[in-house]
Design a protein around this motif. Structure first.
Motif, PDB file in Angstrom:
ATOM      1  N   HIS A 189    -115.815  13.615  -8.816  1.00  0.00           N
ATOM      2  CA  HIS A 189    -114.490  13.112  -8.450  1.00  0.00           C
ATOM      3  C   HIS A 189    -113.964  13.842  -7.226  1.00  0.00           C
ATOM      4  CE1 HIS A 189    -113.279  10.863 -12.358  1.00  0.00           C
ATOM      5  NE2 HIS A 189    -114.579  10.775 -12.137  1.00  0.00           N
ATOM      6  N   GLU A 190    -112.878  13.321  -6.666  1.00  0.00           N
ATOM      7  CA  GLU A 190    -112.321  13.869  -5.436  1.00  0.00           C
ATOM      8  C   GLU A 190    -111.046  14.659  -5.664  1.00  0.00           C
ATOM      9  OE1 GLU A 190    -112.026  10.523  -2.839  1.00  0.00           O
ATOM     10  OE2 GLU A 190    -114.202  10.203  -2.771  1.00  0.00           O
ATOM     11  N   GLY A 195    -108.668  20.702 -13.775  1.00  0.00           N
ATOM     12  CA  GLY A 195    -109.748  21.684 -13.807  1.00  0.00           C
ATOM     13  C   GLY A 195    -111.098  21.116 -14.204  1.00  0.00           C
ATOM     14  N   LYS A 196    -111.161  19.832 -14.552  1.00  0.00           N
ATOM     15  CA  LYS A 196    -112.433  19.248 -14.966  1.00  0.00           C
ATOM     16  C   LYS A 196    -113.414  19.172 -13.802  1.00  0.00           C
ATOM     17  CE  LYS A 196    -114.545  15.203 -17.170  1.00  0.00           C
ATOM     18  NZ  LYS A 196    -114.325  13.840 -17.718  1.00  0.00           N
ATOM     19  N   TRP A 197    -112.880  19.034 -12.591  1.00  0.00           N
ATOM     20  CA  TRP A 197    -113.723  18.937 -11.392  1.00  0.00           C
ATOM     21  C   TRP A 197    -113.358  20.084 -10.454  1.00  0.00           C
ATOM     22  CZ3 TRP A 197    -117.569  15.477 -11.669  1.00  0.00           C
ATOM     23  CH2 TRP A 197    -117.435  14.442 -12.603  1.00  0.00           C
ATOM     24  N   PRO A 198    -113.804  21.308 -10.756  1.00  0.00           N
ATOM     25  CA  PRO A 198    -113.354  22.496 -10.016  1.00  0.00           C
ATOM     26  C   PRO A 198    -113.835  22.566  -8.569  1.00  0.00           C
ATOM     27  CG  PRO A 198    -115.090  23.071 -11.578  1.00  0.00           C
ATOM     28  CD  PRO A 198    -114.696  21.663 -11.876  1.00  0.00           C
ATOM     29  N   ALA A 203    -116.346  16.883  -2.122  1.00  0.00           N
ATOM     30  CA  ALA A 203    -116.357  15.455  -1.824  1.00  0.00           C
ATOM     31  C   ALA A 203    -115.707  15.170  -0.475  1.00  0.00           C
ATOM     32  CB  ALA A 203    -115.645  14.681  -2.930  1.00  0.00           C
ATOM     33  N   HIS A 204    -114.645  15.906  -0.149  1.00  0.00           N
ATOM     34  CA  HIS A 204    -113.963  15.690   1.133  1.00  0.00           C
ATOM     35  C   HIS A 204    -114.844  16.153   2.293  1.00  0.00           C
ATOM     36  CE1 HIS A 204    -110.274  14.488  -0.871  1.00  0.00           C
ATOM     37  NE2 HIS A 204    -110.406  15.534  -1.668  1.00  0.00           N
ATOM     38  N   ALA A 205    -115.575  17.241   2.092  1.00  0.00           N
ATOM     39  CA  ALA A 205    -116.505  17.704   3.126  1.00  0.00           C
ATOM     40  C   ALA A 205    -117.588  16.660   3.381  1.00  0.00           C
ATOM     41  CB  ALA A 205    -117.132  19.030   2.707  1.00  0.00           C
ATOM     42  N   PHE A 242    -123.181  20.071 -12.894  1.00  0.00           N
ATOM     43  CA  PHE A 242    -122.184  21.118 -13.152  1.00  0.00           C
ATOM     44  C   PHE A 242    -121.013  21.110 -12.180  1.00  0.00           C
ATOM     45  CE2 PHE A 242    -125.398  23.144 -15.882  1.00  0.00           C
ATOM     46  CZ  PHE A 242    -124.594  23.535 -16.949  1.00  0.00           C
ATOM     47  N   MET A 243    -120.933  20.124 -11.303  1.00  0.00           N
ATOM     48  CA  MET A 243    -119.685  19.951 -10.557  1.00  0.00           C
ATOM     49  C   MET A 243    -118.573  19.561 -11.523  1.00  0.00           C
ATOM     50  SD  MET A 243    -120.486  20.699  -7.474  1.00  0.00           S
ATOM     51  CE  MET A 243    -119.459  20.015  -6.177  1.00  0.00           C
TER      52      MET A 243
END
Length: 268
Positions: A189-190, A195-198, A203-205, A242-243
């Motif tokens: 996710h972006e 905190g689920k996607w720390p 993704a923005h990079a 693990f992302m």
């Protein structure tokens, strides 16, 4: 009359069973005759904070084994960016070699990445871990302006040019985003979403690099379908792993979906 009918019925069943057995044997023989896909797996050390994420590497190898693949493991023969104390999460004043550390996961059966030739394999897979961002590239230090080491860039371009599938999970899709213009990948996710996607900023990079980031969960929760994103045009398959801060078995099976699609695209 009843006895005669039973005998006739038994004969028909026996004939049908024999036909089914012949069909099953034929399918078995046909399956056995197919060549096993040859898959290269590229590691970046041993340990999530300074090398390959060990659970991800293990998941990749287990699912490849289950898929009947012939596997050869590679790693670059270079010095790690640094060595991290995995209890404290802090760098140590040590120097270690990426190939030697990766050999721990490969049980000693490993080759120098410089020897990896795309013509000898049907697919290549890069597990994640911060080694992908520290040892295979400089993403951990330089962000969107990072560089990919020469042999990793060569391998990605050679497999892509040959039309052979490339699998990446966790943070390693940034490597493809840098090297293969316009590729579609996912690191999940972006937004952090509690905190689920720390590591959502990755993704923005990826988008800054000109690649397309496709939002993807590890599973479709209501039907427990394990997901991987497949870029059909470029034959690049990615999974968040693990992302996402979720259960280990979900990550394991999500990587299984990635491996499944890589093998399917290999045509073997």
């Amino acid at each position: 009359m009843l006895s005669a009918r039973l005998v006739a019925s038994g004969a028909r069943v026996s004939t049908a069973l024999c036909g089914t057995s012949r069909l099953a044997l034929g399918l078995l023989h046909s399956s056995a005759a197919r060549p096993a896909p040859k898959v290269a797996v590229v590691l970046s050390g041993c340990g999530v904070y300074d090398g390959t994420e060990i659970h991800e590497a293990s998941a990749v190898l287990v699912h490849l084994s289950r898929g009947g693949a012939q596997v050869q493991i590679f790693a670059p023969n270079i010095t790690q960016m640094h060595v991290v104390d995995h209890c404290k999460g802090q760098p140590l004043g040590e120097s270690r070699n990426v190939l030697s550390e990766s050999a721990r996961i490969a049980r000693g059966n490993i080759s120098d990445l410089a020897q990896l030739n795309a013509s000898h394999h049907d697919a290549v897979i890069f597990p994640g871990g911060f080694g992908a961002a520290k040892n295979l590239s400089t993403f951990a230090v330089d962000g969107k302006d990072f560089k990919v080491i020469g042999d990793v860039e060569r391998v990605l371009k050679d497999f892509h040019k040959a039309g052979k599938p490339i699998g990446l999970c966790c943070i390693s899709p940034v490597l493809a985003a840098k090297v293969l213009p316009g590729v579609e990948v996912t690191v999940g996710h972006e937004e952090e979403e509690g905190g689920k996607w720390p590591y959502a900023e990755t993704a923005h990079a990826i988008k800054t690099l000109g690649a397309k980031h496709c939002v993807k969960d590890v599973t479709i929760s209501f039907i427990m379908a394990f997901q991987a994103h497949v870029d059909q045009k470029n034959k690049v398959v990615t999974s968040p792993a693990f992302m996402c801060d979720t259960s280990l078995h979900l990550i394991f099976d999500g990587i299984g979906a990635m491996v499944r699609d890589v093998l399917r695209l290999s045509g073997k």
